[in-house]
Design a protein around this motif. Sequence first.
Motif, PDB file in Angstrom:
ATOM      1  N   VAL A  59      16.050 -24.592  16.658  1.00  0.00           N
ATOM      2  CA  VAL A  59      14.542 -25.261  16.315  1.00  0.00           C
ATOM      3  C   VAL A  59      14.553 -26.663  16.991  1.00  0.00           C
ATOM      4  CG1 VAL A  59      14.698 -24.245  14.044  1.00  0.00           C
ATOM      5  CG2 VAL A  59      15.879 -26.149  14.147  1.00  0.00           C
ATOM      6  N   GLY A  60      15.419 -27.120  17.844  1.00  0.00           N
ATOM      7  CA  GLY A  60      15.100 -28.101  18.572  1.00  0.00           C
ATOM      8  C   GLY A  60      15.933 -29.454  18.256  1.00  0.00           C
ATOM      9  N   LEU A  61      15.943 -30.463  19.096  1.00  0.00           N
ATOM     10  CA  LEU A  61      16.809 -31.677  18.820  1.00  0.00           C
ATOM     11  C   LEU A  61      16.028 -32.385  17.834  1.00  0.00           C
ATOM     12  CD1 LEU A  61      17.801 -32.161  22.500  1.00  0.00           C
ATOM     13  CD2 LEU A  61      19.370 -31.442  20.822  1.00  0.00           C
ATOM     14  N   ASN A  62      16.235 -31.975  16.727  1.00  0.00           N
ATOM     15  CA  ASN A  62      15.496 -32.903  15.529  1.00  0.00           C
ATOM     16  C   ASN A  62      16.378 -32.893  14.233  1.00  0.00           C
ATOM     17  OD1 ASN A  62      14.808 -30.324  14.305  1.00  0.00           O
ATOM     18  ND2 ASN A  62      13.241 -30.264  15.831  1.00  0.00           N
ATOM     19  N   ALA A  63      16.002 -33.592  12.973  1.00  0.00           N
ATOM     20  CA  ALA A  63      16.524 -33.431  11.869  1.00  0.00           C
ATOM     21  C   ALA A  63      16.504 -31.898  11.187  1.00  0.00           C
ATOM     22  CB  ALA A  63      15.992 -34.430  10.881  1.00  0.00           C
ATOM     23  N   LEU A  64      15.694 -31.269  11.408  1.00  0.00           N
ATOM     24  CA  LEU A  64      16.066 -29.767  11.062  1.00  0.00           C
ATOM     25  C   LEU A  64      16.878 -28.975  11.513  1.00  0.00           C
ATOM     26  CD1 LEU A  64      14.417 -27.483   9.208  1.00  0.00           C
ATOM     27  CD2 LEU A  64      13.058 -27.067  11.023  1.00  0.00           C
ATOM     28  N   GLY A  65      16.950 -29.304  12.987  1.00  0.00           N
ATOM     29  CA  GLY A  65      18.011 -28.618  13.788  1.00  0.00           C
ATOM     30  C   GLY A  65      19.448 -29.081  13.259  1.00  0.00           C
ATOM     31  N   LEU A  66      19.543 -30.385  13.022  1.00  0.00           N
ATOM     32  CA  LEU A  66      20.719 -30.931  12.407  1.00  0.00           C
ATOM     33  C   LEU A  66      21.370 -30.292  11.284  1.00  0.00           C
ATOM     34  CD1 LEU A  66      23.021 -33.320  12.503  1.00  0.00           C
ATOM     35  CD2 LEU A  66      21.127 -34.796  11.158  1.00  0.00           C
ATOM     36  N   ARG A  67      20.236 -29.855  10.368  1.00  0.00           N
ATOM     37  CA  ARG A  67      20.613 -29.447   9.040  1.00  0.00           C
ATOM     38  C   ARG A  67      20.561 -27.926   8.807  1.00  0.00           C
ATOM     39  NH1 ARG A  67      16.766 -34.254   7.147  1.00  0.00           N
ATOM     40  NH2 ARG A  67      18.318 -36.049   7.202  1.00  0.00           N
ATOM     41  N   LEU A  68      19.817 -27.445   9.905  1.00  0.00           N
ATOM     42  CA  LEU A  68      19.602 -25.829   9.913  1.00  0.00           C
ATOM     43  C   LEU A  68      20.801 -25.124   9.172  1.00  0.00           C
ATOM     44  CD1 LEU A  68      17.368 -23.578  10.005  1.00  0.00           C
ATOM     45  CD2 LEU A  68      18.330 -23.328  12.430  1.00  0.00           C
ATOM     46  N   MET A  69      22.007 -25.101  10.139  1.00  0.00           N
ATOM     47  CA  MET A  69      22.948 -24.181   9.643  1.00  0.00           C
ATOM     48  C   MET A  69      23.801 -24.460   8.244  1.00  0.00           C
ATOM     49  SD  MET A  69      22.723 -22.117  11.947  1.00  0.00           S
ATOM     50  CE  MET A  69      24.062 -20.847  11.375  1.00  0.00           C
ATOM     51  N   SER A  70      23.491 -25.790   7.855  1.00  0.00           N
ATOM     52  CA  SER A  70      24.023 -26.001   6.511  1.00  0.00           C
ATOM     53  C   SER A  70      23.222 -25.209   5.580  1.00  0.00           C
ATOM     54  CB  SER A  70      24.015 -27.676   6.279  1.00  0.00           C
ATOM     55  OG  SER A  70      24.846 -28.225   6.851  1.00  0.00           O
ATOM     56  N   GLY A  71      21.874 -25.236   5.679  1.00  0.00           N
ATOM     57  CA  GLY A  71      20.962 -24.794   4.522  1.00  0.00           C
ATOM     58  C   GLY A  71      21.394 -22.994   4.751  1.00  0.00           C
ATOM     59  N   VAL A  72      21.621 -22.488   5.912  1.00  0.00           N
ATOM     60  CA  VAL A  72      21.650 -21.218   6.003  1.00  0.00           C
ATOM     61  C   VAL A  72      23.028 -20.635   5.376  1.00  0.00           C
ATOM     62  CG1 VAL A  72      22.548 -19.301   7.990  1.00  0.00           C
ATOM     63  CG2 VAL A  72      20.398 -20.650   8.100  1.00  0.00           C
ATOM     64  N   CYS A  73      24.220 -21.597   5.656  1.00  0.00           N
ATOM     65  CA  CYS A  73      25.608 -21.295   4.731  1.00  0.00           C
ATOM     66  C   CYS A  73      25.339 -21.301   3.303  1.00  0.00           C
ATOM     67  CB  CYS A  73      26.481 -22.315   5.408  1.00  0.00           C
ATOM     68  SG  CYS A  73      27.053 -22.102   7.136  1.00  0.00           S
TER      69      CYS A  73
END
Length: 486
Positions: free
Chosen positions: A87-101
Amino acid sequence: MRKTGYLRNVSFYVLAGLIFSMMVYNVFYNLGKFPISSWDEARHGVNAYEMLKNRNFIVNTYLSHPDYWNLKPPLSYWAIMVGYKLVGLNALGLRLMSGVCAIFMAIVIVLFMKKRFGRMAAIISLLALSTSTQYLLNHCARTGDADSLFVFFFTLSIISLLSARRQTRWLYAAGLACSLAFLTKSWHAGNILLIMAVYFLLTRQWGAFHWRAWWRAALSFAVPVLAWVLARYHYDGWRFLKQMIAYDLLLRSSRPIEGHIGDETYYGIILVHFFFWWLALLIGIMVISYIQDVRLLTFDQANHRLKADVVGILVWICVPLLMFTLAKTKIRWYILPVYPPLCMLIGICASQLWRKGTWRARGLLLAGLLFVASFYEMNIQKYIHHPKPNWELALLQQTAQMPVHGYELFMYHPLHRKDHWPQNAVLTAKLANDLKPRHGGLKTFLHTNRSLLLVKKAWFSKQLEHKYHLSVLASNRWGYILEKQA
């Protein structure tokens, strides 16, 4: 009978779908709009960003130097890299996989609870998990820290352990998941091995497996860890590994470091702060069961294996609480792995009271569940709908669409003190436009090509701007970003 069973199945899937949708919303709504936190989200984000840029997936660096403070194996950094790529170099990309897990873990728990303890236990466990404020909001599911990935592997390992008596292959899965937990958060995974040892001791299941099964389980744990150890040793010898043992294990365990102090009540207070009403409901269920002579956590002879599962869940709660209470360094998010088993225990006790209790007990239970879930859900909604702005980070983000990619970034202080870069400012600058925070202040900035100067509003003056022939590139209520005039 068939019609009744069909209706129960439909009701379960509809209710589970609604609660699951609520959890997805709680995890992902406004996920990329919250400012990045310095501890430890930004540190992990910088490590992952620089590893991705350097194409070195073994050595984590901070400001282009090997990071001997963040002494974690690389799996959590790899997860952040996946988010950056998706999703890109941004805060969403930073946190995306935490949410998925977090979502994957919820699915694993629901499937396990439904198979072992029934539909209602699964539903209530999911409801408790989806409204667990510390797990969702504090250093875990909605942040770029390592904890969500770690708790997922922790949970996967223990649930695999509880399934191993029925199918031996789950013992190997338990070892592999424990290995992945270690590669995520280092020595914290030792709790998993201790839970396994206590569980087998209490249930006397050591002899249930052939010695070959034990060897395969040991290999499933050891091979990934040893592969990483050898890869890391190739780059900097024993330095990183020795620091892991000396600082991250021995020092943290033996004395409070970095100001993280607390007594034996520390984690109890944390649980009461974040999980009070769910704990109160669990105690209330026990009191009602005692008054009505309803025996909780008991199963008929046909389901004797469920007793071992309950023992495993109780050990899963107690061991991390005990071990982190004994450790001298106290940090609130260390006990995040106990939330899944606490939610499962609530689901088991509530479902048994519902099946064995009177109509009055059922009414009280339903009212309690609705009150507690609504109370915490309102708190979660209030939090996720109102991100608190960080104006310093917002100023850095303004450079995203400007032709300053890769510029050096300096910080101005009027008293010429040593400039200090907050970790969240470092990561935000890198993600915004690959800006490179540097030390040296105004003097170094003036002698550096392709450079910018970050100035707090209280320190800015027109005299500064005119004296050094500077112009304002961006500004907001926090301060200014200045560049040298052509």
